[in-house]
Design a protein around this motif. Structure first.
Motif, mmCIF file in Angstrom:
data_model
loop_
_atom_site.group_PDB
_atom_site.id
_atom_site.type_symbol
_atom_site.label_atom_id
_atom_site.label_comp_id
_atom_site.label_asym_id
_atom_site.label_seq_id
_atom_site.Cartn_x
_atom_site.Cartn_y
_atom_site.Cartn_z
ATOM 1 N N ARG A 1 4.194 12.032 3.493
ATOM 2 C CA ARG A 1 4.979 11.039 4.234
ATOM 3 C C ARG A 1 5.568 9.981 3.313
ATOM 4 N N VAL A 2 6.143 10.421 2.187
ATOM 5 C CA VAL A 2 6.813 9.513 1.261
ATOM 6 C C VAL A 2 8.258 9.959 1.113
ATOM 7 N N SER A 3 9.109 9.032 0.718
ATOM 8 C CA SER A 3 10.533 9.335 0.598
ATOM 9 C C SER A 3 10.957 9.577 -0.845
ATOM 10 N N PRO B 1 6.609 1.057 11.987
ATOM 11 C CA PRO B 1 6.881 0.609 10.618
ATOM 12 C C PRO B 1 8.161 -0.208 10.505
ATOM 13 N N SER C 1 9.843 3.619 -4.317
ATOM 14 C CA SER C 1 8.687 2.754 -4.518
ATOM 15 C C SER C 1 8.779 2.093 -5.888
ATOM 16 N N SER D 1 4.189 0.961 -2.797
ATOM 17 C CA SER D 1 5.206 1.538 -1.926
ATOM 18 C C SER D 1 5.365 0.727 -0.655
ATOM 19 N N ASN E 1 3.511 -1.765 4.395
ATOM 20 C CA ASN E 1 3.752 -1.849 5.840
ATOM 21 C C ASN E 1 2.460 -1.770 6.646
ATOM 22 N N SER E 2 1.406 -1.254 6.035
ATOM 23 C CA SER E 2 0.123 -1.181 6.727
ATOM 24 C C SER E 2 -0.752 -2.400 6.462
ATOM 25 N N TYR F 1 5.554 1.940 2.175
ATOM 26 C CA TYR F 1 4.692 2.589 3.162
ATOM 27 C C TYR F 1 3.307 1.943 3.178
ATOM 28 N N ARG G 1 -5.542 3.405 2.991
ATOM 29 C CA ARG G 1 -4.278 3.519 2.271
ATOM 30 C C ARG G 1 -4.601 3.528 0.786
#
Length: 386
Positions: free
Chosen positions: A352-354, A42, A225, A240, A245-246, A242, A328
């Motif tokens: 898996r999120v911040s 990532p 996000s 987000s 990034n995918s 995340y 996703r």
């Protein structure tokens, strides 16, 4: 006991972590994109290194010749390509130095010695660091580096390897020893005063997706996000880092042409809907963005067999890409003001999120809780125990 626990060395948290793949600061945006697509990481660390050190220098001085100066990800590339001039000529934009997409905020990446305490690591995170760069043991650590490594090498100076220590790593570690901080983890996030209500990044679903670009860039810095809300201020989803990034670089065309609501549908659950792809192409044609249109068409024509193709810039200057669709979604992870700190930690780590959005019962957005905010609570708790 908690005091001695947090005095443990950060190297304990690095066991089993993979070595960082590096990119030289002299590389191009295209080089960064190629590496991100090839290895699937990532984030990619960007280094400023002098590998022609005098052999008479000490080991300590030698190591100081090599520094990680930042990190880049697919979101940085996408936001860069979304700029009007770059959207017109994406091929030329990819030849720009990678330094143009490095975040301009200092201190996001910090070096830390492996014998530093976990408390020191938490202090750096609270001060604004996102990633800590930690040297790790390597079987090559005593061998001198004779030749400059390739742009994707994991080795630096004296063949030293490094790894990331992230906010998620530290929160996961704290959760494993959560009982030592009782009863604080059972308190509501509202009572702990860690709900950020002032710096929420939000955009209405019917606004142009391009209006969210500055917010997406900020979300990278703040490790959060972009909230998508309706006209009544109710949370309906998020964009987000995340998820982005995918995606691949052709998403820049969708951001430039779609509404925020349509863009959410475009990036949600794998391949974009055909009707939205047609809409993006039509609007690119209307704006005479031929090269951006070509980029989108090339991506849509990639077949499964292309996964074995070599990455990198070919003779035509185009970037070879792998079609690697992943599932996703743009669903937002939410909690309530009365949710406990430990429950919010588990939510964030399991998804898996911040960050976790805080909403009222009717879905109205109240604020956000981040990893950094959580760590402030543990830091203050520790101070009260010293």
């Amino acid at each position: 006991m908690a005091v001695s626990l947090l005095a443990r060395e950060v190297s304990d948290l690095c066991l089993g972590k993979p070595a960082l793949r590096s990119l030289s600061v002299s590389a191009t945006v295209g080089d960064a994109l190629s590496s991100l697509r090839r290895f699937g990481d990532p984030y990619l660390s960007v280094w400023s290194c002098d590998h022609h050190c005098n052999a008479s220098r000490s080991k300590v001085s030698d190591v100081n010749e090599c520094r990680c100066i930042g990190k880049v990800c697919m979101v940085d590339v996408i936001c860069f390509l979304c700029e009007e001039d770059n959207l017109k000529i994406p091929g030329s934009a990819l030849q720009e130095p990678v330094s143009v997409i490095l975040p301009k905020v200092p201190g996001l990446v910090r070096h830390l010695e492996p014998n530093a305490s976990l408390l020191e690591a938490i202090d750096l995170i609270v001060e604004g660091a996102q990633n800590l760069v930690i040297p790790i043991h390597s079987p090559f650590s005593r061998k001198k580096l004779i030749h400059k490594p390739s742009s994707n090498s994991t080795l630096h100076d004296n063949r030293v390897q490094y790894c990331w220590l992230t906010q998620e790593d530290i929160i996961r570690y704290l959760l494993n020893c959560i009982g030592l901080f009782s009863p604080t983890p059972n308190y509501a996030v509202e009572s702990l005063n860690i709900i950020d209500t002032k710096s929420i990044l939000a955009v209405c679903y019917d606004e142009p997706a391009s209006s969210s670009l500055p917010l997406i860039s900020q979300s990278l810095v703040k490790q959060t996000s972009v909230a998508i809300i309706d006209v009544d201020g109710k949370l309906i989803g998020e964009i987000s880092p995340y998820v982005l990034n995918s995606c691949n670089e052709s998403v820049a065309a969708a951001i430039a042409t779609l509404s925020t609501g349509d863009f959410m549908a475009y990036i949600d659950c794998g391949d974009p809907p055909e009707d939205l792809i047609r809409l993006v192409k039509e609007r690119l044609e209307e704006r005479n963005l031929g090269e951006a249109l070509e980029l989108l068409e090339e991506e849509s024509e990639i077949s499964a067999s292309s996964s074995d193709e070599e990455f990198g810039l070919g003779r035509s200057g185009r970037l070879g890409r792998r079609s690697s669709r992943v599932v996703r979604n743009t669903d937002a992870i939410v909690c309530f003001p009365w949710s406990s700190l430990v429950a919010v930690m588990i939510q964030a780590l399991s998804h898996r999120v911040s960050n976790v959005w805080v909403v009222e019962e009717d879905g109205t957005l109240v604020g956000v809780v981040t990893f950094a905010g959580m760590m402030k609570v543990f830091r203050e708790r520790l101070k009260s125990m010293i």
